[in-house]
Design a protein around this motif. Sequence first.
Motif, short mmCIF file in Angstrom:
data_model
loop_
_atom_site.label_atom_id
_atom_site.label_comp_id
_atom_site.label_asym_id
_atom_site.label_seq_id
_atom_site.Cartn_x
_atom_site.Cartn_y
_atom_site.Cartn_z
N PRO A 81 0.83 -1.22 0.00
CA PRO A 81 0.00 0.00 0.00
C PRO A 81 0.87 1.27 0.00
CG PRO A 81 0.03 -1.03 2.17
CD PRO A 81 0.76 -1.96 1.24
N ARG A 82 0.22 2.43 -0.11
CA ARG A 82 0.98 3.69 -0.12
C ARG A 82 1.85 3.79 1.12
NH1 ARG A 82 -1.21 8.54 -2.82
NH2 ARG A 82 -0.43 9.65 -1.04
N PRO A 83 3.10 4.30 0.97
CA PRO A 83 3.98 4.45 2.13
C PRO A 83 3.36 5.37 3.18
CG PRO A 83 5.22 4.71 0.10
CD PRO A 83 3.77 4.65 -0.29
N GLY A 84 3.55 5.02 4.44
CA GLY A 84 2.97 5.81 5.52
C GLY A 84 3.94 5.99 6.68
N ARG A 85 3.37 6.17 7.87
CA ARG A 85 4.22 6.46 9.04
C ARG A 85 5.15 5.31 9.38
NH1 ARG A 85 0.05 9.06 13.28
NH2 ARG A 85 1.81 8.77 14.68
N GLY A 86 4.69 4.08 9.13
CA GLY A 86 5.53 2.92 9.41
C GLY A 86 6.81 2.95 8.58
N ASP A 87 6.67 3.35 7.32
CA ASP A 87 7.84 3.44 6.44
C ASP A 87 8.78 4.54 6.94
OD1 ASP A 87 7.23 1.72 3.86
OD2 ASP A 87 5.37 2.68 4.48
N ALA A 88 8.20 5.68 7.30
CA ALA A 88 9.01 6.80 7.77
C ALA A 88 9.79 6.39 9.02
CB ALA A 88 8.12 8.01 8.05
N ALA A 89 9.11 5.71 9.94
CA ALA A 89 9.77 5.29 11.18
C ALA A 89 10.88 4.28 10.88
CB ALA A 89 8.73 4.68 12.13
#
Length: 201
Positions: free
Chosen positions: A44-52
């Motif tokens: 799915p679209r990158p979100g906060r998990g990816d940023a972290a």
Amino acid sequence: MARAVNIRELATKREVATELAHHGSGYVLAAAMAGGLALRGRGPRPGRGDAAAVLAVVALQPVIEWGLHRFLLHMPARMVAGRRLDPAATHRGHHQVPDDVGGALLGTSFAASNGAVVAVAAAGIGAAVGGPVAVGSAVAAGEAGLLAYEWVHLLSHSGYRGRTAWFRQLRASHLRHHHRDAATNFGITSRLIDRLLGTAA
Ligand SMILES: [Zn+2]
Ligand SMILES: [Zn+2]
């Protein structure tokens, strides 16, 4: 075929990049980075998990870089169960001939094995911090970090002096590690850990 090139004769970023393009390590690491991105691209679209996950990997890089350089790459050869173990041999060679491009780079097969270790470690960190979906982002960040290490290290040894104070300091710091005191300045892409742990000079 091995080409003996004196790094210090490369005076511009373009010359250093062209030289890097004659070696395998940059391609191996770029391919590994692309692999991470491709893996992430299927989710799915990158979100906060990816940023972290990316932040965690980026934050760990200077620590790992410092630790490996300080403890593994400057470890004296030793006998273990009747066999001579010398994991620092290649790095010792780089210290003996710091102007040789081949010795300053990781080399194709070592870049591949390092890239594999980074992929596994980054995947673990990514999964722990951002969940399974963030694994690809974390791997891409880890491989980008290793590629940045390869580039900054080569650039530091070249004749390119840099336009920013940040790079000039990094370069001077690494050259000091080589030519004045190998017990200081273990960071390559960052001086942070040397500053925190008192090995900055
Ligand atoms: Zn070096
Ligand atoms: Zn060293």
